[in-house]
Design a protein around this motif. Sequence first.
Motif, PDB file in Angstrom:
ATOM      1  N   PHE A  55       0.834  -1.197   0.000  1.00 25.23           N
ATOM      2  CA  PHE A  55       0.000   0.000   0.000  1.00 25.23           C
ATOM      3  C   PHE A  55       0.872   1.252   0.000  1.00 25.23           C
ATOM      4  CE2 PHE A  55      -2.264   3.408   2.245  1.00 25.23           C
ATOM      5  CZ  PHE A  55      -3.454   3.454   1.536  1.00 25.23           C
ATOM      6  N   TYR A  56       1.924   1.245   0.815  1.00 20.75           N
ATOM      7  CA  TYR A  56       2.820   2.389   0.884  1.00 20.75           C
ATOM      8  C   TYR A  56       3.482   2.648  -0.470  1.00 20.75           C
ATOM      9  CZ  TYR A  56       6.909   5.224   1.813  1.00 20.75           C
ATOM     10  OH  TYR A  56       7.875   6.203   1.741  1.00 20.75           O
ATOM     11  N   LYS A  57       3.990   1.595  -1.089  1.00 16.07           N
ATOM     12  CA  LYS A  57       4.658   1.764  -2.381  1.00 16.07           C
ATOM     13  C   LYS A  57       3.693   2.298  -3.431  1.00 16.07           C
ATOM     14  CE  LYS A  57       8.146  -1.838  -1.644  1.00 16.07           C
ATOM     15  NZ  LYS A  57       8.661  -3.157  -2.097  1.00 16.07           N
ATOM     16  N   PHE A  58       2.431   1.847  -3.390  1.00 16.16           N
ATOM     17  CA  PHE A  58       1.421   2.318  -4.335  1.00 16.16           C
ATOM     18  C   PHE A  58       1.153   3.812  -4.129  1.00 16.16           C
ATOM     19  CE2 PHE A  58      -3.148   3.202  -5.036  1.00 16.16           C
ATOM     20  CZ  PHE A  58      -3.196   3.011  -6.414  1.00 16.16           C
ATOM     21  N   VAL A  59       0.950   4.211  -2.869  1.00 16.90           N
ATOM     22  CA  VAL A  59       0.684   5.618  -2.580  1.00 16.90           C
ATOM     23  C   VAL A  59       1.891   6.482  -2.936  1.00 16.90           C
ATOM     24  CG1 VAL A  59       0.192   7.283  -0.747  1.00 16.90           C
ATOM     25  CG2 VAL A  59      -1.007   5.090  -0.795  1.00 16.90           C
ATOM     26  N   ARG A  60       3.076   5.997  -2.624  1.00 13.08           N
ATOM     27  CA  ARG A  60       4.299   6.746  -2.953  1.00 13.08           C
ATOM     28  C   ARG A  60       4.419   6.956  -4.457  1.00 13.08           C
ATOM     29  NH1 ARG A  60       9.338   5.256  -4.598  1.00 13.08           N
ATOM     30  NH2 ARG A  60      10.979   6.778  -4.166  1.00 13.08           N
ATOM     31  N   ALA A  61       4.087   5.938  -5.239  1.00 11.76           N
ATOM     32  CA  ALA A  61       4.140   6.066  -6.697  1.00 11.76           C
ATOM     33  C   ALA A  61       3.176   7.135  -7.193  1.00 11.76           C
ATOM     34  CB  ALA A  61       3.822   4.722  -7.355  1.00 11.76           C
ATOM     35  N   LEU A  62       2.037   7.282  -6.520  1.00  9.00           N
ATOM     36  CA  LEU A  62       1.075   8.322  -6.894  1.00  9.00           C
ATOM     37  C   LEU A  62       1.564   9.703  -6.474  1.00  9.00           C
ATOM     38  CD1 LEU A  62      -2.324   6.643  -5.915  1.00  9.00           C
ATOM     39  CD2 LEU A  62      -1.303   6.794  -8.195  1.00  9.00           C
ATOM     40  N   THR A 109       3.005  19.419   6.183  1.00 11.25           N
ATOM     41  CA  THR A 109       2.915  18.015   5.813  1.00 11.25           C
ATOM     42  C   THR A 109       3.707  17.714   4.535  1.00 11.25           C
ATOM     43  OG1 THR A 109       0.837  18.487   4.651  1.00 11.25           O
ATOM     44  CG2 THR A 109       0.672  17.668   6.913  1.00 11.25           C
ATOM     45  N   VAL A 110       4.008  18.752   3.758  1.00 14.89           N
ATOM     46  CA  VAL A 110       4.808  18.564   2.539  1.00 14.89           C
ATOM     47  C   VAL A 110       6.195  18.033   2.896  1.00 14.89           C
ATOM     48  CG1 VAL A 110       5.784  19.705   0.496  1.00 14.89           C
ATOM     49  CG2 VAL A 110       3.515  20.342   1.327  1.00 14.89           C
ATOM     50  N   ASP A 111       6.710  18.395   4.071  1.00 14.57           N
ATOM     51  CA  ASP A 111       8.018  17.884   4.514  1.00 14.57           C
ATOM     52  C   ASP A 111       8.063  16.362   4.415  1.00 14.57           C
ATOM     53  OD1 ASP A 111       8.593  20.521   5.272  1.00 14.57           O
ATOM     54  OD2 ASP A 111       7.848  20.182   7.300  1.00 14.57           O
ATOM     55  N   SER A 112       7.020  15.730   4.951  1.00  8.31           N
ATOM     56  CA  SER A 112       6.965  14.264   4.968  1.00  8.31           C
ATOM     57  C   SER A 112       6.805  13.700   3.566  1.00  8.31           C
ATOM     58  CB  SER A 112       5.799  13.798   5.846  1.00  8.31           C
ATOM     59  OG  SER A 112       5.951  14.244   7.174  1.00  8.31           O
ATOM     60  N   MET A 113       5.991  14.348   2.738  1.00  7.32           N
ATOM     61  CA  MET A 113       5.785  13.867   1.374  1.00  7.32           C
ATOM     62  C   MET A 113       7.098  13.836   0.601  1.00  7.32           C
ATOM     63  SD  MET A 113       3.577  15.498  -1.776  1.00  7.32           S
ATOM     64  CE  MET A 113       1.958  15.056  -1.162  1.00  7.32           C
ATOM     65  N   ILE A 114       7.882  14.895   0.706  1.00 10.52           N
ATOM     66  CA  ILE A 114       9.157  14.969  -0.003  1.00 10.52           C
ATOM     67  C   ILE A 114      10.098  13.872   0.480  1.00 10.52           C
ATOM     68  CG2 ILE A 114      11.230  16.397  -0.326  1.00 10.52           C
ATOM     69  CD1 ILE A 114       9.302  18.836  -0.199  1.00 10.52           C
ATOM     70  N   ILE A 115      10.130  13.645   1.784  1.00 14.88           N
ATOM     71  CA  ILE A 115      10.993  12.611   2.353  1.00 14.88           C
ATOM     72  C   ILE A 115      10.550  11.223   1.899  1.00 14.88           C
ATOM     73  CG2 ILE A 115      11.610  11.475   4.527  1.00 14.88           C
ATOM     74  CD1 ILE A 115      11.703  14.345   5.738  1.00 14.88           C
ATOM     75  N   CYS A 116       9.251  10.970   1.891  1.00 18.94           N
ATOM     76  CA  CYS A 116       8.750   9.673   1.417  1.00 18.94           C
ATOM     77  C   CYS A 116       9.102   9.454  -0.053  1.00 18.94           C
ATOM     78  CB  CYS A 116       7.240   9.598   1.590  1.00 18.94           C
ATOM     79  SG  CYS A 116       6.677   9.386   3.290  1.00 18.94           S
ATOM     80  N   PHE A 118      12.475   7.436   1.615  1.00 19.02           N
ATOM     81  CA  PHE A 118      11.879   6.186   2.102  1.00 19.02           C
ATOM     82  C   PHE A 118      11.199   5.474   0.940  1.00 19.02           C
ATOM     83  CE2 PHE A 118      12.310   8.355   6.176  1.00 19.02           C
ATOM     84  CZ  PHE A 118      12.662   7.322   7.033  1.00 19.02           C
ATOM     85  N   LYS A 119      11.965   4.708   0.181  1.00 19.94           N
ATOM     86  CA  LYS A 119      11.458   4.127  -1.058  1.00 19.94           C
ATOM     87  C   LYS A 119      10.712   2.805  -0.860  1.00 19.94           C
ATOM     88  CE  LYS A 119      15.132   6.357  -3.674  1.00 19.94           C
ATOM     89  NZ  LYS A 119      16.324   6.177  -4.534  1.00 19.94           N
ATOM     90  N   LYS A 120      11.091   2.017   0.140  1.00 18.48           N
ATOM     91  CA  LYS A 120      10.487   0.696   0.330  1.00 18.48           C
ATOM     92  C   LYS A 120       9.530   0.628   1.514  1.00 18.48           C
ATOM     93  CE  LYS A 120      14.412  -1.736  -1.744  1.00 18.48           C
ATOM     94  NZ  LYS A 120      15.462  -2.769  -1.548  1.00 18.48           N
ATOM     95  N   TYR A 121       9.744   1.470   2.488  1.00 15.31           N
ATOM     96  CA  TYR A 121       8.889   1.477   3.670  1.00 15.31           C
ATOM     97  C   TYR A 121       8.953   2.862   4.296  1.00 15.31           C
ATOM     98  CZ  TYR A 121      13.219   1.236   6.387  1.00 15.31           C
ATOM     99  OH  TYR A 121      14.452   1.508   6.923  1.00 15.31           O
ATOM    100  N   ASN A 122       8.080   3.095   5.248  1.00 11.48           N
ATOM    101  CA  ASN A 122       8.052   4.390   5.928  1.00 11.48           C
ATOM    102  C   ASN A 122       7.773   4.186   7.407  1.00 11.48           C
ATOM    103  OD1 ASN A 122       7.787   7.404   6.054  1.00 11.48           O
ATOM    104  ND2 ASN A 122       5.692   6.889   6.620  1.00 11.48           N
ATOM    105  N   ASN A 123       8.500   4.912   8.252  1.00 16.02           N
ATOM    106  CA  ASN A 123       8.204   4.998   9.684  1.00 16.02           C
ATOM    107  C   ASN A 123       8.325   6.463  10.066  1.00 16.02           C
ATOM    108  OD1 ASN A 123       8.177   2.034  10.377  1.00 16.02           O
ATOM    109  ND2 ASN A 123      10.289   2.182   9.675  1.00 16.02           N
ATOM    110  N   ALA A 124       7.354   6.985  10.781  1.00 14.00           N
ATOM    111  CA  ALA A 124       7.407   8.398  11.157  1.00 14.00           C
ATOM    112  C   ALA A 124       6.570   8.651  12.399  1.00 14.00           C
ATOM    113  CB  ALA A 124       6.902   9.278  10.008  1.00 14.00           C
ATOM    114  N   LYS A 139      14.824   2.665   9.586  1.00  9.22           N
ATOM    115  CA  LYS A 139      14.921   4.103   9.839  1.00  9.22           C
ATOM    116  C   LYS A 139      13.554   4.647  10.241  1.00  9.22           C
ATOM    117  CE  LYS A 139      18.589   4.885   6.381  1.00  9.22           C
ATOM    118  NZ  LYS A 139      18.569   3.634   5.599  1.00  9.22           N
ATOM    119  N   ILE A 140      13.587   5.750  10.984  1.00  9.48           N
ATOM    120  CA  ILE A 140      12.348   6.414  11.372  1.00  9.48           C
ATOM    121  C   ILE A 140      12.538   7.920  11.274  1.00  9.48           C
ATOM    122  CG2 ILE A 140      12.946   6.392  13.848  1.00  9.48           C
ATOM    123  CD1 ILE A 140       9.888   6.044  14.375  1.00  9.48           C
ATOM    124  N   LEU A 141      11.494   8.615  10.811  1.00 11.56           N
ATOM    125  CA  LEU A 141      11.513  10.071  10.687  1.00 11.56           C
ATOM    126  C   LEU A 141      10.950  10.707  11.955  1.00 11.56           C
ATOM    127  CD1 LEU A 141      11.657  12.814   9.162  1.00 11.56           C
ATOM    128  CD2 LEU A 141       9.410  12.241   8.183  1.00 11.56           C
TER     129      LEU A 141
END
Length: 214
Positions: free
Chosen positions: A5-12, A47-54, A58-64, A110-112
């Motif tokens: 799900f994360y990878k799909f959302v990140r691709a969008l 919230t744009v800060d997190s979007m740019i970082i993702c 964070f290409k394969k997973y995300n923790n924040a 890793k965690i943000l």
Amino acid sequence: MNRLFYKFVRALMWPVQKLLWPTTIIGRENFDGVQGKAILVCNHYSTVDSMIICCNLFKKYNNALVKSEAFKNPVERWFLYKMGCIPVHRGEADMQAVKNVFKVLRRDEKILVFPEGTRNKQGTKKLQQIKPGVAMFSIRMDAPVIPMMYYRMHKIGRRNYAIIGKPFKVTDYFDHKPTVDEGNVVVTEILTKLREEVTAYAEERLKAEGKSID
């Protein structure tokens, strides 16, 4: 977190971020070079800060760590958990959030964390007070800290700049096991220096391109 799900959302999100909030990131190798656990710390405007970082890191997973208020709406809560976000109650000792951060680091991930604790809504280039959580996580888990700094608040269509500094462990700055307060002094000094570096870099670029500094 559902990684598919994360990878799909990140691709969008990726093309949207590139088009609306273009950001030049310097020092990306300092993030990619850490293969195991680490705490990515960054100043916080929106919230744009997190979007740019993702999208960029964070290409394969995300923790924040995310403020608990964002989880009140059931739909937002579902989405944030799916995206690997951990709620934290600001202004109090949230032991559940601390335990969840420890779990992430024990998984060698890793965690943000936004160490200012809240957004800089005024958009100033001066750091707000750095909270001691990052120092505590680094000391307790022997985890490196990866410092990151945005130059300015994001605006649609305006290029921003960010620098990722060299990873460091808080304990490497002492010949004894430091207290959290001692460690927080180190974290604050390093972030303050990086703040100066990104300002100097970005303003030199903007001047060379004949663009205004604001």
